[in-house]
Scaffold this motif. Structure first.
Motif, PDB file in Angstrom:
ATOM      1  N   MET A   1       0.849  -1.172   0.000  1.00 40.81           N
ATOM      2  CA  MET A   1       0.000   0.000   0.000  1.00 40.81           C
ATOM      3  C   MET A   1       0.898   1.240   0.000  1.00 40.81           C
ATOM      4  O   MET A   1       1.840   1.317   0.767  1.00 40.81           O
ATOM      5  CB  MET A   1      -0.898  -0.040   1.248  1.00 40.81           C
ATOM      6  CG  MET A   1      -1.718   1.195   1.473  1.00 40.81           C
ATOM      7  SD  MET A   1      -2.760   1.114   2.962  1.00 40.81           S
ATOM      8  CE  MET A   1      -3.951  -0.100   2.468  1.00 40.81           C
ATOM      9  N   ARG A   3       1.998   4.877   0.885  1.00 36.79           N
ATOM     10  CA  ARG A   3       1.755   5.817   1.978  1.00 36.79           C
ATOM     11  C   ARG A   3       0.963   7.028   1.491  1.00 36.79           C
ATOM     12  O   ARG A   3      -0.013   7.439   2.120  1.00 36.79           O
ATOM     13  CB  ARG A   3       3.087   6.260   2.602  1.00 36.79           C
ATOM     14  CG  ARG A   3       2.907   7.355   3.658  1.00 36.79           C
ATOM     15  CD  ARG A   3       4.205   7.719   4.335  1.00 36.79           C
ATOM     16  NE  ARG A   3       4.590   6.714   5.295  1.00 36.79           N
ATOM     17  CZ  ARG A   3       4.054   6.592   6.523  1.00 36.79           C
ATOM     18  NH1 ARG A   3       3.102   7.401   6.918  1.00 36.79           N
ATOM     19  NH2 ARG A   3       4.471   5.654   7.334  1.00 36.79           N
ATOM     20  N   LEU A   6      -2.783   6.258   1.034  1.00 38.24           N
ATOM     21  CA  LEU A   6      -3.493   6.118   2.299  1.00 38.24           C
ATOM     22  C   LEU A   6      -3.633   7.474   2.989  1.00 38.24           C
ATOM     23  O   LEU A   6      -4.709   7.807   3.507  1.00 38.24           O
ATOM     24  CB  LEU A   6      -2.782   5.122   3.216  1.00 38.24           C
ATOM     25  CG  LEU A   6      -3.433   4.888   4.584  1.00 38.24           C
ATOM     26  CD1 LEU A   6      -4.892   4.456   4.444  1.00 38.24           C
ATOM     27  CD2 LEU A   6      -2.631   3.873   5.385  1.00 38.24           C
ATOM     28  N   ALA A  84      -2.512   1.186   8.688  1.00 43.63           N
ATOM     29  CA  ALA A  84      -1.764   0.150   7.955  1.00 43.63           C
ATOM     30  C   ALA A  84      -1.431  -1.022   8.867  1.00 43.63           C
ATOM     31  O   ALA A  84      -1.597  -2.182   8.477  1.00 43.63           O
ATOM     32  CB  ALA A  84      -0.494   0.744   7.356  1.00 43.63           C
ATOM     33  N   LEU A  87      -4.455  -3.127   9.474  1.00 43.96           N
ATOM     34  CA  LEU A  87      -4.881  -3.852   8.290  1.00 43.96           C
ATOM     35  C   LEU A  87      -3.850  -4.898   7.866  1.00 43.96           C
ATOM     36  O   LEU A  87      -4.068  -5.626   6.903  1.00 43.96           O
ATOM     37  CB  LEU A  87      -5.122  -2.883   7.130  1.00 43.96           C
ATOM     38  CG  LEU A  87      -6.253  -1.871   7.323  1.00 43.96           C
ATOM     39  CD1 LEU A  87      -6.331  -0.931   6.124  1.00 43.96           C
ATOM     40  CD2 LEU A  87      -7.587  -2.579   7.535  1.00 43.96           C
ATOM     41  N   GLU A  89      -0.933  -4.216   6.620  1.00 44.96           N
ATOM     42  CA  GLU A  89      -0.313  -3.706   5.404  1.00 44.96           C
ATOM     43  C   GLU A  89       1.038  -3.062   5.721  1.00 44.96           C
ATOM     44  O   GLU A  89       1.255  -2.576   6.826  1.00 44.96           O
ATOM     45  CB  GLU A  89      -1.206  -2.652   4.746  1.00 44.96           C
ATOM     46  CG  GLU A  89      -2.549  -3.157   4.289  1.00 44.96           C
ATOM     47  CD  GLU A  89      -2.468  -3.895   2.966  1.00 44.96           C
ATOM     48  OE1 GLU A  89      -1.466  -3.751   2.252  1.00 44.96           O
ATOM     49  OE2 GLU A  89      -3.439  -4.605   2.659  1.00 44.96           O
ATOM     50  N   THR A  90       1.899  -3.042   4.733  1.00 46.85           N
ATOM     51  CA  THR A  90       3.163  -2.327   4.817  1.00 46.85           C
ATOM     52  C   THR A  90       3.056  -1.098   3.931  1.00 46.85           C
ATOM     53  O   THR A  90       2.612  -1.192   2.793  1.00 46.85           O
ATOM     54  CB  THR A  90       4.330  -3.213   4.329  1.00 46.85           C
ATOM     55  OG1 THR A  90       4.368  -4.388   5.141  1.00 46.85           O
ATOM     56  CG2 THR A  90       5.659  -2.475   4.422  1.00 46.85           C
ATOM     57  N   LEU A  91       3.464   0.053   4.479  1.00 44.39           N
ATOM     58  CA  LEU A  91       3.409   1.286   3.708  1.00 44.39           C
ATOM     59  C   LEU A  91       4.669   1.446   2.879  1.00 44.39           C
ATOM     60  O   LEU A  91       5.778   1.305   3.392  1.00 44.39           O
ATOM     61  CB  LEU A  91       3.223   2.492   4.624  1.00 44.39           C
ATOM     62  CG  LEU A  91       1.872   2.560   5.333  1.00 44.39           C
ATOM     63  CD1 LEU A  91       1.834   3.750   6.279  1.00 44.39           C
ATOM     64  CD2 LEU A  91       0.730   2.642   4.340  1.00 44.39           C
ATOM     65  N   GLU A  92       4.498   1.751   1.611  1.00 49.04           N
ATOM     66  CA  GLU A  92       5.619   1.976   0.712  1.00 49.04           C
ATOM     67  C   GLU A  92       5.723   3.462   0.390  1.00 49.04           C
ATOM     68  O   GLU A  92       4.728   4.120   0.155  1.00 49.04           O
ATOM     69  CB  GLU A  92       5.383   1.220  -0.613  1.00 49.04           C
ATOM     70  CG  GLU A  92       5.192  -0.266  -0.439  1.00 49.04           C
ATOM     71  CD  GLU A  92       4.687  -0.919  -1.714  1.00 49.04           C
ATOM     72  OE1 GLU A  92       4.618  -0.256  -2.760  1.00 49.04           O
ATOM     73  OE2 GLU A  92       4.358  -2.108  -1.638  1.00 49.04           O
TER      74      GLU A  92
END
Length: 93
Positions: A1, A3, A6, A84, A87, A89-92
């Protein structure tokens, strides 16, 4: 996901949730404090409305009266980290 994606979604949730005259996305940089005189100037009622909207949008839960909520609600960036993580998820970027 990503950054930025989001953070933009969170920004739009905030703008739809609070009634602050003239508040725009440009007034909400990711790292700016959302509450208090040194930040955007949102208040505790705004925090409740934002929290409810974020719960609905992202299906995340905030602990009632938890001191850690101050950390999560510090900025859009900190909200993105919290969402994140919840959820999985890892933020890119």
């Amino acid at each position: 996901m990503k950054r930025a994606d989001l953070e933009e979604q969170i920004r739009q949730v905030i703008l739809a949730s609070v009634e602050v005259d003239g508040l725009t996305a440009a007034d909400l940089p990711a790292d700016a404090a959302l509450f208090g005189a040194d930040g955007v100037g949102l208040d505790s009622i705004d925090a409740l409305e934002i929290g409810a909207a974020l719960r609905k949008r992202f299906q995340v839960k905030f602990k009632a009266n938890a001191a850690e909520n101050k950390v999560h609600f510090r900025s859009i960036a900190s909200l993105a980290d919290f969402i994140a993580a919840n959820l999985g998820e890892t933020l890119e970027g």
